[in-house]
Motif scaffolding. Sequence first.
Motif, PDB file in Angstrom:
ATOM      1  N   TYR A  23      21.810 -34.872  28.661  1.00  0.00           N
ATOM      2  CA  TYR A  23      20.365 -34.745  28.681  1.00  0.00           C
ATOM      3  C   TYR A  23      19.766 -35.918  27.913  1.00  0.00           C
ATOM      4  O   TYR A  23      20.308 -36.379  26.913  1.00  0.00           O
ATOM      5  CB  TYR A  23      19.909 -33.443  28.012  1.00  0.00           C
ATOM      6  CG  TYR A  23      20.145 -32.192  28.824  1.00  0.00           C
ATOM      7  CD1 TYR A  23      21.399 -31.570  28.829  1.00  0.00           C
ATOM      8  CD2 TYR A  23      19.123 -31.620  29.569  1.00  0.00           C
ATOM      9  CE1 TYR A  23      21.610 -30.413  29.560  1.00  0.00           C
ATOM     10  CE2 TYR A  23      19.329 -30.458  30.304  1.00  0.00           C
ATOM     11  CZ  TYR A  23      20.575 -29.866  30.297  1.00  0.00           C
ATOM     12  OH  TYR A  23      20.789 -28.718  31.028  1.00  0.00           O
TER      13      TYR A  23
ATOM     14  N   LEU B 237      21.669 -36.168  24.560  1.00  0.00           N
ATOM     15  CA  LEU B 237      22.363 -34.960  24.149  1.00  0.00           C
ATOM     16  C   LEU B 237      23.502 -34.658  25.110  1.00  0.00           C
ATOM     17  O   LEU B 237      23.291 -34.602  26.324  1.00  0.00           O
ATOM     18  CB  LEU B 237      21.392 -33.766  24.144  1.00  0.00           C
ATOM     19  CG  LEU B 237      20.124 -33.894  23.303  1.00  0.00           C
ATOM     20  CD1 LEU B 237      19.217 -32.695  23.541  1.00  0.00           C
ATOM     21  CD2 LEU B 237      20.463 -33.996  21.828  1.00  0.00           C
TER      22      LEU B 237
ATOM     23  N   ILE C 143      25.998 -22.660  26.805  1.00  0.00           N
ATOM     24  CA  ILE C 143      26.033 -24.112  26.681  1.00  0.00           C
ATOM     25  C   ILE C 143      25.893 -24.494  25.213  1.00  0.00           C
ATOM     26  O   ILE C 143      24.998 -24.017  24.515  1.00  0.00           O
ATOM     27  CB  ILE C 143      24.889 -24.754  27.495  1.00  0.00           C
ATOM     28  CG1 ILE C 143      24.987 -24.317  28.959  1.00  0.00           C
ATOM     29  CG2 ILE C 143      24.930 -26.263  27.365  1.00  0.00           C
ATOM     30  CD1 ILE C 143      26.235 -24.738  29.660  1.00  0.00           C
TER      31      ILE C 143
ATOM     32  N   PHE D  36      25.279 -27.605  22.633  1.00  0.00           N
ATOM     33  CA  PHE D  36      24.731 -28.957  22.591  1.00  0.00           C
ATOM     34  C   PHE D  36      25.284 -29.721  21.393  1.00  0.00           C
ATOM     35  O   PHE D  36      25.438 -29.156  20.298  1.00  0.00           O
ATOM     36  CB  PHE D  36      23.203 -28.919  22.480  1.00  0.00           C
ATOM     37  CG  PHE D  36      22.507 -28.600  23.767  1.00  0.00           C
ATOM     38  CD1 PHE D  36      22.313 -27.284  24.152  1.00  0.00           C
ATOM     39  CD2 PHE D  36      22.042 -29.615  24.588  1.00  0.00           C
ATOM     40  CE1 PHE D  36      21.669 -26.976  25.343  1.00  0.00           C
ATOM     41  CE2 PHE D  36      21.396 -29.330  25.777  1.00  0.00           C
ATOM     42  CZ  PHE D  36      21.211 -28.007  26.146  1.00  0.00           C
ATOM     43  N   GLY D  37      25.549 -31.002  21.599  1.00  0.00           N
ATOM     44  CA  GLY D  37      25.795 -31.889  20.481  1.00  0.00           C
ATOM     45  C   GLY D  37      24.474 -32.218  19.808  1.00  0.00           C
ATOM     46  O   GLY D  37      23.397 -31.880  20.316  1.00  0.00           O
ATOM     47  N   LYS D  38      24.543 -32.884  18.645  1.00  0.00           N
ATOM     48  CA  LYS D  38      23.331 -33.189  17.899  1.00  0.00           C
ATOM     49  C   LYS D  38      22.605 -34.413  18.442  1.00  0.00           C
ATOM     50  O   LYS D  38      21.490 -34.707  18.018  1.00  0.00           O
ATOM     51  CB  LYS D  38      23.666 -33.377  16.421  1.00  0.00           C
ATOM     52  CG  LYS D  38      24.152 -32.097  15.772  1.00  0.00           C
ATOM     53  CD  LYS D  38      24.528 -32.304  14.321  1.00  0.00           C
ATOM     54  CE  LYS D  38      25.058 -30.996  13.722  1.00  0.00           C
ATOM     55  NZ  LYS D  38      25.498 -31.159  12.324  1.00  0.00           N
TER      56      LYS D  38
END
Lengths: 112, 115
Positions: free
Chosen positions: A36, A88, A100, A102-104
């Motif tokens: 994203y 992201l 899901i 998410f990474g930072k």
Amino acid sequence: QKEVEQNSGPLSVPEGAIASLNCTYSDRGSQSFFWYRQYSGKSPELIMFIYSNGDKEDGRFTAQLNKASQYVSLLIRDSQPSDSATYLCAVNAPFSDDKIIFGKGTRLHILP
Amino acid sequence: EAQVTQNPRYLITVTGKKLTVTCSQNMNHEYMSWYRQDPGLGLRQIYYSMNVEVTDKGDVPEGYKVSRKEKRNFPLILESPSPNQTSLYFCASSSLAGGLTDTQYFGPGTRLTVL
């Protein structure tokens, strides 16, 4: 706790060059991988998704997945100033209701 | 136009004053979710819903409530807001046609400040 790791950056790339963004994940069972893009103060928007090992290309963007090494990357060719944003990485967690994670995010700055 | 809407977009309130942030989608999506985003912490899931009358806790549910009485709406309720709930909140929705791993569509965000 399943994790998705990204280098926070900022990653600075000259205009016209290739930007390479990386992401590693901890759950070997993950099957769906997303990138994203998020501009400052805005909502995330999907750039690409990939399900199979290998490369997937869409215009200037290429997603690369290596399940054996548990990493997924995003390449942006011919980087433009409008590509400056936070990217992201998101991965499904199949044994946690498939939600899901998410990474930072990695901040990307394209230098004009 | 397919979209996820949130209201209000900006809200400043005081500690303890109950508030509701609305979320609505027009894509007939089964799955809806609330996230909060804080600097250095990324997107963290608060609650999610797989369908009407089905809700589950995410990673940071404390201090929040949700309801899913209609498929299109998924309001986030803060019964007694505290300053540590100051954050940027996003609602998201997704079809479950491909499993939960379908693309999530995000609302524009609600910036909440609790004094």
